[in-house]
Design an enzyme around this catalytic site. Structure first.
Site: not given
Ligand code: 3HC
Length: 296
Positions: A119, A192, A154, A142
């Site tokens: 990242s 990032n 990315e 990424h």
């Molecule tokens: N596999 C399959 N399904 C999954 C899963 C996984 N790993 N994780 C969550 N789900 C499913 C859940 O079961 C749920 O299903 P449902 O709607 O049928 O109940 C659905 O996805 C939604 O999950 P949740 O209800 O637990 O929670 P959310 O509605 O908040 O969704 C999320 C979860 C998609 C993670 C959402 O919160 C989100 O988009 N969050 C932001 C994540 C983000 O910004 N990520 C980037 C981080 S930065 C990065 O990675 C870069 C690094 O370099 C730092």
């Protein structure tokens, strides 16, 4: 160049998600971990995620089993020799990555594309651990956490990346069902570069008493439509991971906005890494009902 056989280095949160996504796109996947236990741990995460998709009906039980069946684990590098692409998702440590690429360069077929999920580390500095012939076949790929759900990849090129190799990597990201964005090899790439200062500012706001943990999170969640507030997102990404990324970016740009705030450093030193360690800005004793910690 068509990419059908994928090697993944590391079966942690990111590596397991990448392996699952590649297998779901029909690729044969070999995952390399240091020990069989770590492989098994990663595979159990993949199985849980596939079970969620099957429960929701986005895949059939047969597809779930087929996807799982396309992934095998190994502790040796030799099993990756004939992969079309190798995506590295090991610890964010340049020397460890350089050492791994150096070993793989000697084993893999000449056409194999080397990709890193880093990242913030320099793709160029990883590339120089390989022979000149391989250097043109180096890219960054990424992914974002959780990989099976997040749509973005990315695709990063260095000044030496071959045009055809780069286009194959862009095409491969599309084959995985992701939206590729093109980025240059500058620490943090696009996302990032913008995300890290925002996350660090949310910690500074907490330190300065601008708002409580819950109010800062609700502010951005409900006021800006973000799926998670910044402090919840920090716990999700991992405070240790964010701390290392911020240090690398600060080192590269020497700009205050990338400097990790003292509270982040104290939390990492105290072992509060976020969800993965059970405590961060929130306590996850009951994972369904996280409660804010008392930190300032
Ligand atoms: N596999 C399959 N399904 C999954 C899963 C996984 N790993 N994780 C969550 N789900 C499913 C859940 O079961 C749920 O299903 P449902 O709607 O049928 O109940 C659905 O996805 C939604 O999950 P949740 O209800 O637990 O929670 P959310 O509605 O908040 O969704 C999320 C979860 C998609 C993670 C959402 O919160 C989100 O988009 N969050 C932001 C994540 C983000 O910004 N990520 C980037 C981080 S930065 C990065 O990675 C870069 C690094 O370099 C730092």
């Amino acid at each position: 160049m068509e990419i059908n056989k994928v090697g993944v280095l590391g079966c942690g949160l990111m590596g397991s998600g990448i392996a699952q996504t590649a297998a779901a796109a029909g690729c044969t996947v070999v995952v390399r971990e240091v020990t069989e236990e770590l492989c098994e741990r990663g595979f159990s995460g993949i199985e849980k995620s596939l079970a969620k998709f099957a429960e929701k009906g986005s895949i059939t039980p047969e597809q779930r089993d087929e996807i799982r069946g396309r992934i095998t684990g190994t502790t040796g590098f030799e099993d990756l020799a004939d992969c079309d692409i190798i995506i590295e998702a090991i610890v964010e440590n340049l020397e460890a990555k350089r050492d791994t690429y150096n070993q793989l360069d000697a084993i893999c077929k000449p056409e194999t594309i080397f990709a890193s999920n880093t990242s913030s580390l320099s793709i160029t500095e990883m590339m120089t651990a390989t022979r000149p012939e391989r250097q043109a076949r180096f890219v960054g790929l990424h992914f974002f956490n959780p990989v099976p759900l997040m749509k973005l990849v990315e695709v990063v090129r260095t000044i030496l990346t071959d045009d055809a190799v780069y286009e194959s990597a862009v095409e491969f990201a599309g084959k995985l069902g992701k939206v590729p964005v093109r980025a240059g090899d500058k620490s943090g790439f696009i996302v990032n570069r913008l995300l890290v200062p925002y996350l660090l500012d949310s910690i500074r706001a907490l330190e300065e008493g601008v708002g409580s943990i819950v109010d800062i999170d609700n502010g951005m969640k409900l006021g800006c439509g973000h799926p998670m507030g910044p402090l919840t997102l920090l716990d999700f990404v991992g405070l240790d991971t964010t701390y290392y990324i911020a240090e690398i970016m600060f080192d590269e740009f020497r700009e205050k906005r990338f400097a990790p705030p003292p509270l982040l450093k104290r939390m990492v030193k105290a072992g509060l890494y976020g969800r993965k360690s059970g405590r961060g800005f929130y306590d996850y004793a009951d994972p369904k009902k996280p409660t804010p910690m008392s930190l300032v």
